[in-house]
Each structure stands twice: as C-alpha cells, then as structure tokens.
Design a protein around this motif. Structure first.
Motif, PDB file in Angstrom:
ATOM      1  N   SER A  90       0.819  -1.203   0.000  1.00  0.00           N
ATOM      2  CA  SER A  90       0.000   0.000   0.000  1.00  0.00           C
ATOM      3  C   SER A  90       0.860   1.262   0.000  1.00  0.00           C
TER       4      SER A  90
ATOM      5  N   LEU B 251       0.482   4.045  -2.769  1.00  0.00           N
ATOM      6  CA  LEU B 251       0.192   5.418  -2.370  1.00  0.00           C
ATOM      7  C   LEU B 251       1.218   6.390  -2.944  1.00  0.00           C
TER       8      LEU B 251
ATOM      9  N   GLY C 136      -5.809  14.385   0.022  1.00  0.00           N
ATOM     10  CA  GLY C 136      -6.932  13.513  -0.328  1.00  0.00           C
ATOM     11  C   GLY C 136      -6.565  12.042  -0.400  1.00  0.00           C
ATOM     12  N   LEU C 137      -5.429  11.738  -1.013  1.00  0.00           N
ATOM     13  CA  LEU C 137      -5.027  10.337  -1.123  1.00  0.00           C
ATOM     14  C   LEU C 137      -4.662   9.735   0.235  1.00  0.00           C
TER      15      LEU C 137
ATOM     16  N   ALA D 201      -5.915  10.663   3.130  1.00  0.00           N
ATOM     17  CA  ALA D 201      -7.166  10.474   3.859  1.00  0.00           C
ATOM     18  C   ALA D 201      -7.932   9.262   3.345  1.00  0.00           C
ATOM     19  N   TRP D 202      -7.821   8.995   2.053  1.00  0.00           N
ATOM     20  CA  TRP D 202      -8.525   7.863   1.452  1.00  0.00           C
ATOM     21  C   TRP D 202      -7.853   6.532   1.782  1.00  0.00           C
ATOM     22  N   GLN D 203      -6.536   6.470   1.707  1.00  0.00           N
ATOM     23  CA  GLN D 203      -5.809   5.216   1.900  1.00  0.00           C
ATOM     24  C   GLN D 203      -5.582   4.845   3.370  1.00  0.00           C
ATOM     25  N   ARG D 204      -5.634   5.799   4.285  1.00  0.00           N
ATOM     26  CA  ARG D 204      -5.447   5.582   5.725  1.00  0.00           C
ATOM     27  C   ARG D 204      -4.096   4.964   6.094  1.00  0.00           C
TER      28      ARG D 204
ATOM     29  N   GLY E  99      -3.666  14.874   5.961  1.00  0.00           N
ATOM     30  CA  GLY E  99      -4.779  14.051   5.498  1.00  0.00           C
ATOM     31  C   GLY E  99      -5.015  12.848   6.390  1.00  0.00           C
ATOM     32  N   THR E 100      -3.936  12.224   6.837  1.00  0.00           N
ATOM     33  CA  THR E 100      -4.067  11.093   7.748  1.00  0.00           C
ATOM     34  C   THR E 100      -4.675  11.524   9.065  1.00  0.00           C
TER      35      THR E 100
ATOM     36  N   ARG F 176      -8.383  12.340   8.708  1.00  0.00           N
ATOM     37  CA  ARG F 176      -9.203  11.122   8.669  1.00  0.00           C
ATOM     38  C   ARG F 176      -9.347  10.516  10.061  1.00  0.00           C
TER      39      ARG F 176
END
Length: 127
Positions: A3, A7, A33-34, A36-39, A108-109, A112
C-alpha cells in the motif's frame, strides 16, 4: 508495504497530472486527499508524500535541465543565494515540494483519524 508503494505512485502521478492544469499548490490537495482515502500511518503518509510530490517536481526539472533549460535554471539560481548552481536549485525545489507533499499527506491522515476516531485510539480510561 504494497500500500505504501501504491500510495507513493498515486501521489506521484496525481501531483504530476494535476499540476499541468492547476497551480503548484494543487499537490497539497492530491496528497491530502489520497492520504485520507488510503489511511496509512503518519510515518508512511509523510514518506509517501515526500517521495510522490518531490519526484513529481524533481523528475520534470531534471529532464528540462538536461535538455536545454540549464541556462535558465542557472540564471534563476543567481537570483537566489545559490551561487548560480542550477543543480542545487534543482535539488532544493524537489526538497521543498517533497516537504509540502509530506506535510499535506500527514494532515490528510490526521484529518481522517479526527473525523472517524476508533476505540483503539481512545484516551479515556476504561473501567
């Protein structure tokens, strides 16, 4: 680790493509954004943002410098306190872009995590 590589690649491609039509700071939107999406974890997010955003600036700048734009980079480097060194300007621009992307990815992380806290991250004492 799979991942993290994905990422980083998504950030590299997303930053490079979005910066073709938007201002330089659009890499913040991509990295935030990425991440926050991938965590990913905070460390992985920063490293992926640093590599993805930094390489999205460094690779085109390297290509342009080696294919005829070295004089322009040298002139720009004389305006900055770099002594006219185009390669130092190239490295510095990649580092700055990487730091901006890394900090955006960590943001972002954290965004989230703040939006959807889990019981494992709770700091309240349990009885």
């Amino acid at each position: 680790m799979k991942s993290f590589g994905l990422l980083t690649l998504l950030m590299l491609v997303g930053c490079a493509l979005l910066q073709l039509i938007m201002p330089w700071w659009s890499l913040v939107l991509v990295c935030l954004g990425l991440a926050a999406w991938q965590r990913p974890s905070s460390g992985q997010a920063f490293a992926a943002g640093l590599l993805g955003a930094g390489l999205s600036w460094w690779l085109p700048a390297l290509w342009l410098t080696t294919h005829g734009a070295a004089r322009l980079a040298g002139r720009l480097a004389t305006l900055l306190p770099l002594g006219g060194n185009a390669w130092l300007l190239l490295a510095l621009s990649g580092v700055v872009a990487g730091l901006v992307g890394g900090l955006a990815a960590v943001s972002g992380t954290w965004l989230r995590q703040a939006a959807s806290p889990t019981a494992a991250h709770s700091t309240a004492p349990q009885r």
